[in-house]
Design a protein around this motif. Structure first.
Motif, PDB file in Angstrom:
ATOM      1  N   LEU A  44       0.828  -1.197   0.000  1.00 18.73           N
ATOM      2  CA  LEU A  44       0.000   0.000   0.000  1.00 18.73           C
ATOM      3  C   LEU A  44       0.869   1.256   0.000  1.00 18.73           C
ATOM      4  O   LEU A  44       2.000   1.252   0.498  1.00 18.73           O
ATOM      5  CB  LEU A  44      -0.909   0.012   1.238  1.00 18.73           C
ATOM      6  N   PRO A  45       0.337   2.369  -0.547  1.00 21.92           N
ATOM      7  CA  PRO A  45       1.097   3.629  -0.534  1.00 21.92           C
ATOM      8  C   PRO A  45       1.136   4.236   0.864  1.00 21.92           C
ATOM      9  O   PRO A  45       0.183   4.107   1.646  1.00 21.92           O
ATOM     10  CB  PRO A  45       0.309   4.517  -1.503  1.00 21.92           C
ATOM     11  N   LYS A  46       2.219   4.925   1.183  1.00 22.59           N
ATOM     12  CA  LYS A  46       2.355   5.543   2.495  1.00 22.59           C
ATOM     13  C   LYS A  46       1.286   6.608   2.734  1.00 22.59           C
ATOM     14  O   LYS A  46       0.939   6.896   3.889  1.00 22.59           O
ATOM     15  CB  LYS A  46       3.746   6.170   2.629  1.00 22.59           C
ATOM     16  N   SER A  47       0.763   7.169   1.646  1.00 25.24           N
ATOM     17  CA  SER A  47      -0.237   8.235   1.782  1.00 25.24           C
ATOM     18  C   SER A  47      -1.513   7.754   2.474  1.00 25.24           C
ATOM     19  O   SER A  47      -2.298   8.566   2.961  1.00 25.24           O
ATOM     20  CB  SER A  47      -0.582   8.808   0.404  1.00 25.24           C
ATOM     21  N   GLN A  48      -1.737   6.424   2.512  1.00 18.32           N
ATOM     22  CA  GLN A  48      -2.944   5.912   3.168  1.00 18.32           C
ATOM     23  C   GLN A  48      -2.808   5.871   4.686  1.00 18.32           C
ATOM     24  O   GLN A  48      -3.782   5.604   5.389  1.00 18.32           O
ATOM     25  CB  GLN A  48      -3.272   4.514   2.647  1.00 18.32           C
ATOM     26  N   PHE A  49      -1.602   6.136   5.196  1.00 24.09           N
ATOM     27  CA  PHE A  49      -1.371   6.021   6.634  1.00 24.09           C
ATOM     28  C   PHE A  49      -0.978   7.370   7.220  1.00 24.09           C
ATOM     29  O   PHE A  49      -0.056   8.025   6.736  1.00 24.09           O
ATOM     30  CB  PHE A  49      -0.265   4.996   6.911  1.00 24.09           C
ATOM     31  N   ALA A  50      -1.709   7.766   8.254  1.00 22.02           N
ATOM     32  CA  ALA A  50      -1.385   8.997   8.982  1.00 22.02           C
ATOM     33  C   ALA A  50      -0.622   8.621  10.246  1.00 22.02           C
ATOM     34  O   ALA A  50      -1.099   7.807  11.050  1.00 22.02           O
ATOM     35  CB  ALA A  50      -2.664   9.743   9.336  1.00 22.02           C
ATOM     36  N   LEU A  51       0.571   9.191  10.419  1.00 22.82           N
ATOM     37  CA  LEU A  51       1.373   8.910  11.604  1.00 22.82           C
ATOM     38  C   LEU A  51       0.939   9.813  12.754  1.00 22.82           C
ATOM     39  O   LEU A  51       0.716  11.014  12.569  1.00 22.82           O
ATOM     40  CB  LEU A  51       2.860   9.123  11.304  1.00 22.82           C
ATOM     41  N   GLY A  75      -7.954   6.899   8.058  1.00 18.85           N
ATOM     42  CA  GLY A  75      -8.741   7.534   9.114  1.00 18.85           C
ATOM     43  C   GLY A  75      -9.710   6.602   9.805  1.00 18.85           C
ATOM     44  O   GLY A  75     -10.533   7.062  10.603  1.00 18.85           O
ATOM     45  N   MET A  76      -9.618   5.283   9.545  1.00 15.01           N
ATOM     46  CA  MET A  76     -10.614   4.356  10.079  1.00 15.01           C
ATOM     47  C   MET A  76     -10.053   3.314  11.040  1.00 15.01           C
ATOM     48  O   MET A  76     -10.711   2.950  12.015  1.00 15.01           O
ATOM     49  CB  MET A  76     -11.307   3.620   8.923  1.00 15.01           C
ATOM     50  N   VAL A  77      -8.863   2.804  10.764  1.00 14.42           N
ATOM     51  CA  VAL A  77      -8.340   1.659  11.517  1.00 14.42           C
ATOM     52  C   VAL A  77      -7.045   2.046  12.215  1.00 14.42           C
ATOM     53  O   VAL A  77      -6.107   2.543  11.572  1.00 14.42           O
ATOM     54  CB  VAL A  77      -8.084   0.453  10.585  1.00 14.42           C
ATOM     55  N   ASN A  78      -6.993   1.820  13.527  1.00 15.09           N
ATOM     56  CA  ASN A  78      -5.756   2.050  14.274  1.00 15.09           C
ATOM     57  C   ASN A  78      -4.736   0.960  13.930  1.00 15.09           C
ATOM     58  O   ASN A  78      -5.071  -0.234  13.910  1.00 15.09           O
ATOM     59  CB  ASN A  78      -6.026   2.028  15.778  1.00 15.09           C
ATOM     60  N   VAL A  79      -3.504   1.368  13.687  1.00  9.98           N
ATOM     61  CA  VAL A  79      -2.441   0.423  13.343  1.00  9.98           C
ATOM     62  C   VAL A  79      -1.149   0.868  14.014  1.00  9.98           C
ATOM     63  O   VAL A  79      -1.047   1.980  14.544  1.00  9.98           O
ATOM     64  CB  VAL A  79      -2.213   0.345  11.815  1.00  9.98           C
ATOM     65  N   ALA A  80      -0.170  -0.019  13.986  1.00 14.64           N
ATOM     66  CA  ALA A  80       1.192   0.347  14.367  1.00 14.64           C
ATOM     67  C   ALA A  80       2.026   0.421  13.093  1.00 14.64           C
ATOM     68  O   ALA A  80       1.939  -0.456  12.232  1.00 14.64           O
ATOM     69  CB  ALA A  80       1.778  -0.688  15.319  1.00 14.64           C
ATOM     70  N   VAL A  81       2.815   1.476  12.961  1.00 16.22           N
ATOM     71  CA  VAL A  81       3.652   1.678  11.776  1.00 16.22           C
ATOM     72  C   VAL A  81       5.113   1.594  12.202  1.00 16.22           C
ATOM     73  O   VAL A  81       5.608   2.431  12.958  1.00 16.22           O
ATOM     74  CB  VAL A  81       3.375   3.047  11.113  1.00 16.22           C
ATOM     75  N   LYS A  82       5.804   0.571  11.720  1.00 14.39           N
ATOM     76  CA  LYS A  82       7.227   0.388  12.017  1.00 14.39           C
ATOM     77  C   LYS A  82       8.017   0.931  10.819  1.00 14.39           C
ATOM     78  O   LYS A  82       7.881   0.427   9.701  1.00 14.39           O
ATOM     79  CB  LYS A  82       7.541  -1.089  12.252  1.00 14.39           C
ATOM     80  N   ILE A  83       8.805   1.957  11.047  1.00 13.97           N
ATOM     81  CA  ILE A  83       9.606   2.577   9.992  1.00 13.97           C
ATOM     82  C   ILE A  83      11.043   2.077  10.117  1.00 13.97           C
ATOM     83  O   ILE A  83      11.745   2.400  11.081  1.00 13.97           O
ATOM     84  CB  ILE A  83       9.555   4.115  10.087  1.00 13.97           C
TER      85      ILE A  83
END
Length: 517
Positions: free
Chosen positions: A227-234, A253-261
């Motif tokens: 998926l593109p990074k634009s779909q995820f808000a940090l 804006g709908m699902v809480n996730v953890a983003v590991k960079i």
């Protein structure tokens, strides 16, 4: 454009006669102990038909269907984690689309009962009931984790949980006490709402069930999870280390996730995709779910489910962790071993098992994280920066010869047990990282932590056997840990469990008993 399958072509169980036949079949499956589906899992035979929503769900795109708890849906096609269903309102079809299958249970079966939790071990049942506080009489019925055909009634009491084995007679009757027999689980539960059980009193209300995570961000990301990074808000940063920084994030804006960079910008794109494709297929209740990756440009993102309480190390060091009793610590250890047993069964090696790589979520559920990442993300860094190699957690054969295996993971699990029973203290206190390897090769093993039960320390020692073949596997570790503490189990007179090791038995004797029986 989404097209719903034909109502008449795929849904054939709409008549009263068909429904009655389906109910009778379900009763026969339950009481003859044929292998039946767990809560929210696909039935063995016909999977189309009427289903009850166990939780509410909000659609994440136009092809998915929103529904509320207790609403009825008619499943028209079942495949994988997302089924096709029609929403029924006042007997009429309203909307059709994809729904997460683990939110549903077939109507008029035991799976749809609010007190039936499917297959759980007693530690998981303890965890679920403990979340209800000290309220006496809160209960659940579960399928035994050791005997998938049997049932157990687990009941919360003051500062304890009691487990009652549900027996079945040769003619199919169910009972806890031989003097009171029933034709169904529903009848048994109803009886004990009005007649007290030994030491617990009356059943009062079903234990609240945890809302499960969907297996994917949406039905679209089952196969298309690059998926593109634009779909995820940090949002805020949750942690950081040598290899990655971790952020709380939101998908669309709908699902809480953890983003590991990831910090390693030299990762090979193709190798990374191949490895993560394998990891995404590993699904277990005590493993962190990999949801997506973003590799269109460095740095790469790994998207996983969010665990609100962070890693186990920090949790144990915090106020909530320090207040946990010994039985709760065993529960956490069992859950980690359960996730590792699944990895072991899938021929997958973790290589970096430690409290920092276990995450804690709602009701203190533990899930193993970072599995599979050590080889292609961490090891190049370890090799270039020898001072950062986690010698204190790594088996001697892995350090000296690079021989990583499930047995080297078991060594690391022994060190993780030390972390748990010291509430997050660093192993090998007083020794530097580089001093540990020569120390353990001379036969040194850490002494037992001050408050650690003797049988838990014996499990640590067997995990640290110098010969990898002498270490237990993770499925055996689960049994050894379960045998270290017992909740009161009331059994009718004359009913025994010959396979259970005697109190005070050594780990070696327990291992022998487990193998024998």
């Amino acid at each position: 454009m989404f097209t719903c399958p034909s109502w008449s072509g795929l849904c054939r169980r709409g008549t009263d006669k068909d429904a009655a036949a389906g109910d009778q079949q379900a009763v026969e499956i339950v009481w003859t102990h044929e292998k039946e589906p767990g809560v929210g899992s696909p039935p063995q035979d016909e999977t189309t038909g009427f289903y009850k929503a166990l939780w509410s769900f909000e659609a994440r795109d136009d092809e998915e269907v929103s529904f509320q708890k207790d609403e009825v849906l008619r499943v028209t096609r079942s495949s994988g984690g997302w089924w096709t269903a029609e929403k029924i309102v006042d007997g009429a079809r309203k909307v059709c689309g994809f729904v997460p299958h683990n939110y549903l249970a077939r109507s008029n079966t035991i799976d749809a009962q609010p007190w039936f939790f499917g297959q759980l071990n007693r530690f998981e049942a303890q965890n679920q009931l403990s979340a209800a506080g000290d309220e006496s009489g809160v209960f659940l019925v579960r399928r035994s984790d050791k005997d998938a055909k049997g049932y157990v009634l687990s009941v919360g009491a003051v500062a304890a949980v009691k487990h009652f084995k549900i027996f079945q007679s040769v003619d199919g009757e169910l009972y806890v006490n031989p003097g009171h027999r029933f034709q169904s689980l529903e009848e048994l539960v109803e009886h004990y709402k009005h007649h007290p059980l030994p030491s617990t009193g009356l059943l009062t209300k079903p234990c609240a069930r945890r809302r499960p995570n969907t297996q994917d961000l949406s039905h679209h990301t089952v196969d298309e999870w690059e998926l593109p990074k634009s779909q995820f808000a940090l949002e805020e940063q949750l942690g950081g280390g040598y290899f990655a920084d971790v952020y709380r994030g939101r998908w669309k804006g709908m699902v809480n996730v953890a983003v590991k960079i990831l910090k390693n910008d030299s990762l090979d794109h193709r190798e990374f995709q191949l490895e993560t494709q394998i990891l995404k297929k590993l699904r277990h209740r005590h493993l962190i779910s990999l949801l997506a990756v973003c590799t269109d440009a460095h740095p790469f993102y790994i998207i996983t489910e969010l665990m609100e309480k962070g890693n186990l190390l920090r949790f144990l060091q915090g106020q909530e962790g320090k207040s946990m009793g010994l039985s709760s610590l065993v529960e956490m250890a069992v859950e980690v071993a359960d996730g590792m047993a699944y990895l072991e069964s899938q021929k997958s090696i973790h290589r970096d098992l430690a409290a920092r790589n276990v995450l804690v979520g709602e009701d203190n559920i533990c899930k193993v994280a970072d599995f599979g990442l050590a080889r292609f993300v961490k090891e190049p860094f370890y090799l270039s920066e020898s001072k950062t190699i986690p010698f204190k957690w790594t088996a001697p054969e892995a350090i000296s010869h690079g021989r990583f295996s499930s047995k080297s993971d078991v060594w690391s699990f022994g060190v993780l047990l030390y972390e748990i029973y010291t509430y997050g203290k660093c192993p090998y206190p007083g020794y530097s990282n580089n001093q540990v390897f020569p120390l353990i090769t001379t036969g040194y093993r850490m002494p037992a932590p001050p408050t650690c039960p003797a049988d838990i320390y014996q499990i640590m020692l067997v995990c640290w056997s110098a010969c990898p073949e002498e270490r237990p596997d993770f499925s055996e570790l689960i049994t050894l840990l379960e045998n270290t503490t017992r909740y009161d189990e009331w059994r009718p007179e004359g009913c025994t469990d010959a396979a259970r090791p005697q109190e005070g038995a050594s780990v070696a004797e327990k291992r022998g008993a487990d193998v024998t029986h």
